[in-house]
Motif scaffolding. Structure first.
Motif, PDB file in Angstrom:
ATOM      1  N   LYS A  38      -6.324  15.707  16.406  1.00 37.89           N
ATOM      2  CA  LYS A  38      -6.416  14.542  17.293  1.00 37.89           C
ATOM      3  C   LYS A  38      -5.021  14.113  17.739  1.00 37.89           C
ATOM      4  O   LYS A  38      -4.788  13.816  18.915  1.00 37.89           O
ATOM      5  CB  LYS A  38      -7.121  13.387  16.591  1.00 37.89           C
ATOM      6  CG  LYS A  38      -7.182  12.115  17.417  1.00 37.89           C
ATOM      7  CD  LYS A  38      -7.767  10.965  16.606  1.00 37.89           C
ATOM      8  CE  LYS A  38      -7.742   9.659  17.334  1.00 37.89           C
ATOM      9  NZ  LYS A  38      -6.433   9.225  17.801  1.00 37.89           N
ATOM     10  N   LEU A  39      -4.077  14.103  16.798  1.00 38.02           N
ATOM     11  CA  LEU A  39      -2.705  13.719  17.133  1.00 38.02           C
ATOM     12  C   LEU A  39      -2.066  14.727  18.083  1.00 38.02           C
ATOM     13  O   LEU A  39      -1.302  14.355  18.973  1.00 38.02           O
ATOM     14  CB  LEU A  39      -1.874  13.561  15.863  1.00 38.02           C
ATOM     15  CG  LEU A  39      -2.366  12.477  14.895  1.00 38.02           C
ATOM     16  CD1 LEU A  39      -1.528  12.483  13.623  1.00 38.02           C
ATOM     17  CD2 LEU A  39      -2.355  11.108  15.555  1.00 38.02           C
ATOM     18  N   PHE A  40      -2.391  16.009  17.911  1.00 38.55           N
ATOM     19  CA  PHE A  40      -1.897  17.019  18.857  1.00 38.55           C
ATOM     20  C   PHE A  40      -2.424  16.731  20.257  1.00 38.55           C
ATOM     21  O   PHE A  40      -1.706  16.893  21.248  1.00 38.55           O
ATOM     22  CB  PHE A  40      -2.317  18.429  18.425  1.00 38.55           C
ATOM     23  CG  PHE A  40      -1.571  18.973  17.240  1.00 38.55           C
ATOM     24  CD1 PHE A  40      -0.307  18.511  16.896  1.00 38.55           C
ATOM     25  CD2 PHE A  40      -2.139  19.966  16.470  1.00 38.55           C
ATOM     26  CE1 PHE A  40       0.376  19.027  15.802  1.00 38.55           C
ATOM     27  CE2 PHE A  40      -1.466  20.493  15.379  1.00 38.55           C
ATOM     28  CZ  PHE A  40      -0.213  20.028  15.038  1.00 38.55           C
ATOM     29  N   GLY A  41      -3.674  16.300  20.363  1.00 37.09           N
ATOM     30  CA  GLY A  41      -4.224  15.943  21.665  1.00 37.09           C
ATOM     31  C   GLY A  41      -3.464  14.801  22.308  1.00 37.09           C
ATOM     32  O   GLY A  41      -3.193  14.819  23.512  1.00 37.09           O
ATOM     33  N   ASP A  42      -3.085  13.807  21.496  1.00 39.10           N
ATOM     34  CA  ASP A  42      -2.333  12.663  22.034  1.00 39.10           C
ATOM     35  C   ASP A  42      -0.961  13.080  22.551  1.00 39.10           C
ATOM     36  O   ASP A  42      -0.551  12.697  23.650  1.00 39.10           O
ATOM     37  CB  ASP A  42      -2.155  11.589  20.951  1.00 39.10           C
ATOM     38  CG  ASP A  42      -3.447  10.916  20.554  1.00 39.10           C
ATOM     39  OD1 ASP A  42      -4.446  11.033  21.294  1.00 39.10           O
ATOM     40  OD2 ASP A  42      -3.458  10.259  19.486  1.00 39.10           O
ATOM     41  N   VAL A  43      -0.237  13.873  21.769  1.00 38.74           N
ATOM     42  CA  VAL A  43       1.119  14.262  22.174  1.00 38.74           C
ATOM     43  C   VAL A  43       1.059  15.255  23.342  1.00 38.74           C
ATOM     44  O   VAL A  43       1.922  15.232  24.230  1.00 38.74           O
ATOM     45  CB  VAL A  43       1.937  14.774  20.960  1.00 38.74           C
ATOM     46  CG1 VAL A  43       1.545  16.165  20.544  1.00 38.74           C
ATOM     47  CG2 VAL A  43       3.419  14.674  21.208  1.00 38.74           C
ATOM     48  N   ALA A  44       0.023  16.088  23.380  1.00 34.11           N
ATOM     49  CA  ALA A  44      -0.139  17.008  24.510  1.00 34.11           C
ATOM     50  C   ALA A  44      -0.443  16.244  25.797  1.00 34.11           C
ATOM     51  O   ALA A  44       0.039  16.610  26.873  1.00 34.11           O
ATOM     52  CB  ALA A  44      -1.253  18.018  24.208  1.00 34.11           C
ATOM     53  N   THR A  45      -1.221  15.169  25.687  1.00 35.18           N
ATOM     54  CA  THR A  45      -1.510  14.339  26.863  1.00 35.18           C
ATOM     55  C   THR A  45      -0.220  13.756  27.426  1.00 35.18           C
ATOM     56  O   THR A  45       0.019  13.802  28.638  1.00 35.18           O
ATOM     57  CB  THR A  45      -2.502  13.222  26.507  1.00 35.18           C
ATOM     58  OG1 THR A  45      -3.742  13.821  26.127  1.00 35.18           O
ATOM     59  CG2 THR A  45      -2.731  12.283  27.683  1.00 35.18           C
ATOM     60  N   GLU A  46       0.626  13.208  26.540  1.00 36.31           N
ATOM     61  CA  GLU A  46       1.895  12.672  27.043  1.00 36.31           C
ATOM     62  C   GLU A  46       2.753  13.771  27.669  1.00 36.31           C
ATOM     63  O   GLU A  46       3.396  13.556  28.700  1.00 36.31           O
ATOM     64  CB  GLU A  46       2.686  11.955  25.950  1.00 36.31           C
ATOM     65  CG  GLU A  46       3.951  11.335  26.531  1.00 36.31           C
ATOM     66  CD  GLU A  46       4.842  10.621  25.543  1.00 36.31           C
ATOM     67  OE1 GLU A  46       5.971  10.279  25.940  1.00 36.31           O
ATOM     68  OE2 GLU A  46       4.431  10.407  24.386  1.00 36.31           O
ATOM     69  N   MET A  47       2.754  14.971  27.065  1.00 34.34           N
ATOM     70  CA  MET A  47       3.530  16.079  27.636  1.00 34.34           C
ATOM     71  C   MET A  47       3.064  16.364  29.063  1.00 34.34           C
ATOM     72  O   MET A  47       3.888  16.533  29.969  1.00 34.34           O
ATOM     73  CB  MET A  47       3.387  17.336  26.775  1.00 34.34           C
ATOM     74  CG  MET A  47       4.108  18.553  27.337  1.00 34.34           C
ATOM     75  SD  MET A  47       5.910  18.395  27.399  1.00 34.34           S
ATOM     76  CE  MET A  47       6.292  18.742  25.672  1.00 34.34           C
ATOM     77  N   CYS A  48       1.753  16.398  29.290  1.00 38.63           N
ATOM     78  CA  CYS A  48       1.236  16.658  30.638  1.00 38.63           C
ATOM     79  C   CYS A  48       1.657  15.556  31.614  1.00 38.63           C
ATOM     80  O   CYS A  48       1.998  15.840  32.770  1.00 38.63           O
ATOM     81  CB  CYS A  48      -0.281  16.782  30.608  1.00 38.63           C
ATOM     82  SG  CYS A  48      -0.888  18.266  29.780  1.00 38.63           S
ATOM     83  N   ILE A  49       1.647  14.321  31.144  1.00 38.65           N
ATOM     84  CA  ILE A  49       2.081  13.212  32.002  1.00 38.65           C
ATOM     85  C   ILE A  49       3.556  13.366  32.353  1.00 38.65           C
ATOM     86  O   ILE A  49       3.953  13.220  33.517  1.00 38.65           O
ATOM     87  CB  ILE A  49       1.804  11.856  31.311  1.00 38.65           C
ATOM     88  CG1 ILE A  49       0.298  11.612  31.194  1.00 38.65           C
ATOM     89  CG2 ILE A  49       2.485  10.711  32.060  1.00 38.65           C
ATOM     90  CD1 ILE A  49      -0.083  10.464  30.263  1.00 38.65           C
ATOM     91  N   VAL A  50       4.370  13.693  31.354  1.00 45.04           N
ATOM     92  CA  VAL A  50       5.822  13.840  31.571  1.00 45.04           C
ATOM     93  C   VAL A  50       6.123  15.003  32.512  1.00 45.04           C
ATOM     94  O   VAL A  50       6.967  14.888  33.397  1.00 45.04           O
ATOM     95  CB  VAL A  50       6.544  14.035  30.209  1.00 45.04           C
ATOM     96  CG1 VAL A  50       7.969  14.509  30.390  1.00 45.04           C
ATOM     97  CG2 VAL A  50       6.498  12.749  29.400  1.00 45.04           C
ATOM     98  N   THR A  51       5.439  16.131  32.322  1.00 45.82           N
ATOM     99  CA  THR A  51       5.778  17.331  33.094  1.00 45.82           C
ATOM    100  C   THR A  51       5.034  17.458  34.407  1.00 45.82           C
ATOM    101  O   THR A  51       5.515  18.132  35.317  1.00 45.82           O
ATOM    102  CB  THR A  51       5.519  18.606  32.263  1.00 45.82           C
ATOM    103  OG1 THR A  51       4.136  18.658  31.897  1.00 45.82           O
ATOM    104  CG2 THR A  51       6.398  18.652  31.027  1.00 45.82           C
TER     105      THR A  51
END
Length: 136
Positions: A38-51
């Motif tokens: 679940k935490l990987f999903g959260d950090v991956a979501t932010e990565m997509c927003i950033v990139t």
């Protein structure tokens, strides 16, 4: 959105999270492995927003390793590093690291300490997908 950032290999996103005792499911105040995912999903979501300026979607994991327990009372650092940029896909290396741990006792029920050596609890490789970039 016309001013999209350029996805760059090496971009990192880091979250920190306290694991509440209400999330423990097993003896020894252990939390389940799905907690890390679940935490990987959260950090991956932010990565997509950033990139890419979009929340993106997690498409797959190519590898997940549960290396050490995650317990209630832990403070976790969750990181994602962009390692591959495709047309619509992004490859990520992910890690959950325990940086502090609760150590409650009868005399000090709220005792905790920052770990001298952080513990890598979970690692994964994954792929996220994002919408097509608009033509320039």
């Amino acid at each position: 959105m016309t001013d999209l950032p350029t996805p760059t290999v090496g971009t990192r996103v880091v979250h920190r999270r306290y694991v509440p005792y209400s999330d423990a499911h097993y003896a020894g105040n252990l939390v389940d492995g799905a907690y890390s995912l679940k935490l990987f999903g959260d950090v991956a979501t932010e990565m997509c927003i950033v990139t890419d300026g979009d929340e993106g979607l997690f498409a797959s994991y190519s590898e997940v390793q549960f290396l050490a327990p995650v317990r209630a009372g832990d403070v976790l650092e969750i990181s994602a590093e962009l390692v591959r940029v495709g047309t619509r896909s992004r490859g990520l290396e992910l890690a959950v690291t325990v940086v502090a741990r609760g150590e409650p006792t009868a005399e000090a029920p709220g005792a905790a300490r920052v770990l001298d050596e952080p513990i890598t609890a979970t690692t994964a490789s994954g792929t996220v997908v994002v919408p097509p970039r608009p033509e320039a």
